[in-house]
Design a protein around this motif. Sequence first.
Motif, short mmCIF file in Angstrom:
data_model
loop_
_atom_site.label_atom_id
_atom_site.label_comp_id
_atom_site.label_asym_id
_atom_site.label_seq_id
_atom_site.Cartn_x
_atom_site.Cartn_y
_atom_site.Cartn_z
N ILE A 245 18.37 4.76 -5.33
CA ILE A 245 17.42 3.65 -5.43
C ILE A 245 16.29 3.93 -4.45
O ILE A 245 16.51 4.02 -3.24
N TYR A 246 15.10 4.09 -4.99
CA TYR A 246 13.92 4.41 -4.18
C TYR A 246 13.06 3.16 -4.06
O TYR A 246 12.70 2.55 -5.07
N VAL A 247 12.76 2.75 -2.82
CA VAL A 247 11.96 1.55 -2.57
C VAL A 247 10.59 1.97 -2.07
O VAL A 247 10.46 2.56 -1.00
N SER A 248 9.57 1.67 -2.85
CA SER A 248 8.19 1.97 -2.47
C SER A 248 7.59 0.72 -1.84
O SER A 248 7.42 -0.30 -2.51
N ILE A 249 7.27 0.80 -0.53
CA ILE A 249 6.77 -0.37 0.21
C ILE A 249 5.35 -0.09 0.68
O ILE A 249 5.13 0.77 1.53
N GLY A 250 4.39 -0.81 0.13
CA GLY A 250 3.02 -0.72 0.60
C GLY A 250 2.33 0.60 0.35
O GLY A 250 1.34 0.92 1.01
N GLN A 251 2.83 1.40 -0.59
CA GLN A 251 2.18 2.68 -0.90
C GLN A 251 1.05 2.49 -1.90
O GLN A 251 0.98 1.49 -2.62
N LYS A 252 0.17 3.49 -1.95
CA LYS A 252 -0.89 3.47 -2.95
C LYS A 252 -0.28 3.67 -4.34
O LYS A 252 0.72 4.36 -4.50
N LYS A 253 -0.94 3.10 -5.33
CA LYS A 253 -0.46 3.26 -6.70
C LYS A 253 -0.51 4.72 -7.14
O LYS A 253 0.35 5.18 -7.90
N SER A 278 0.55 -1.31 -2.23
CA SER A 278 -0.37 -1.90 -1.25
C SER A 278 -1.26 -2.97 -1.87
O SER A 278 -1.80 -3.83 -1.16
N SER A 279 -1.43 -2.94 -3.20
CA SER A 279 -2.26 -3.94 -3.87
C SER A 279 -1.49 -5.20 -4.22
O SER A 279 -2.07 -6.19 -4.67
N ASP A 280 -0.16 -5.20 -4.05
CA ASP A 280 0.66 -6.38 -4.33
C ASP A 280 0.58 -7.36 -3.17
O ASP A 280 0.25 -6.98 -2.03
#
Length: 555
Positions: A245-253, A278-280
């Motif tokens: 399970i990979y969690v992407s937190i605040g990364q660019k799209k 990061s856009s969320d």
Amino acid sequence: MTNKKNNNTNNSTNDQDENQNNQNQNTNVENSEQNNIQKNSTTKNEKDTKFLDNINKQNIEKTKSIKSKVIKLNSSIAYLSYVNEVQIYNEVKNLRNQTIGFVKSVHNFEIEVYLIVENDDISIDEEVNVYLTQISIKFHDKILGSVINPLGDFIMSFTSREELTQSRSSEIFQEAPNIESRSKLNDQFVTGYNIVDFMFPVGYGQRMLVIGDKQTHKTEFFIETIKNIFVNRQSCNRDKETICIYVSIGQKKSDLSRFINDMIINKVSNTMIVAATSSDPLGLQYLAPYAATSIADFYAKNNYNIILIYDDLSKHAIAYRELCLLAHEKPGRQTYSSDIFYTHSSLLERSLKYKNGGSITSLIGIESFESEIDYITTNVISITDGQLFFSSDKLKLGLKPPICTSLSVSRTGASVQLKGYKGIMGIIRQKIALYNQSLDFYKNYKEECDKSVLNNIKWGLYIINLLYNTNNSGSNGMLKQLCIKSIIEQQLFFNNYSLEDIEQELFINQINVFISNTINEIEIEIKKNASIINDNQKLYDYIKQYVMNAHNKKI
């Protein structure tokens, strides 16, 4: 005579009266017992009825919602009018039944809500429903190969699978399991990287921190680890039921898109992605790691080994800091909230190995600045069971992954290593330490160096090349690692090359060719004796002897 008869008659009459009295007493006792039984059964039925009524009442209360109104609104945070019974983490929905946020704190005069939608979707004086249930993530059992957001909403699939209906729900904020449900870490999770698996072993259920500056290939390390697990899942029984399970937190799209494309190209089907870019909204970024951990906990309880990758927690800390500052909370050190340590510790304590189930192994990414250890990094180091320090200096030398051995550590050590992997950690540490000392001496006192200094440098380069630059990709990655271990332990090829040769690419290219050819032969041989594959120590002993014979034939 007459008197005697009368006496006898009187005695018999008295006996009859006594018997009658005894019968009456017995009847009364039986009647009283029956009455008591009836009373007890009535009382029990009343208690059962009350108990069921209480349960039904609780279930009704849990699904009950309380109306409130938005009284204040700023970026990412809404304030609602105060209502009774509301607790933190309760879910908040608008009248269109859309989840807009969750309760973060309750005061006597207002309720603070972290928004997970844009501010345009909510307005002041708008009525909302505050549910007495905790905010949850909804997902399907077969969600692997998909990208979802922290609420479980489907974004896309990278395995050509259609969108699945949400069939399960799990509370996002859960307490860590108690110590009675935890088991000792005693089984190694093989990443496929020699430098990690030999020197800094990671056990199933361990929390390993990955620290490094920007562009030190931390995400690439995560990607290759996922691919190695997927490719080798059939050759290693431990990885047969491993889920990533990979969690992407605040990364660019754009960064997330590259990661997804890599999963698509390699057709990785044992992985899912929980994404909050990061856009969320900040509230969604704050939820992401907790939501992913809840899904991981569901699978771990169903006997799966979960590799949970947080990429990365430094961005999560920044998102939480912004939310706290917007809420006018008193800032602490480096303007982070005073409860930032609890925020991360309560999250990472949920990684474990269950006694009667699977495990959750955490790989936690943290971004440093110019290799400095800041406040957040210090906090997470104290929570985790080891760290891998990615150095930009190592990367400049062409070493991948660029792990600095002097700053990295695994606190589980050899206790979790597979039997075939044990015994080499001390040799490598000693040789690399001597290499670093000798190299410093050589740079400063080149003319005074004797053969022992040059030999230490040669040894260091020999081991570094084998640890960093050998290729372990493919379905036989474990066999390649055991082959490399046997080469180091038996010092094969060391005397065949000079110091100058080892510094050249020709050395490692020839080693890779030898390993590839030898492994192909070994795979054919061990198929004839399948029992060797299931015993890691027997497998290593067999490979060690085979590699020695192949080396002698080559010479």
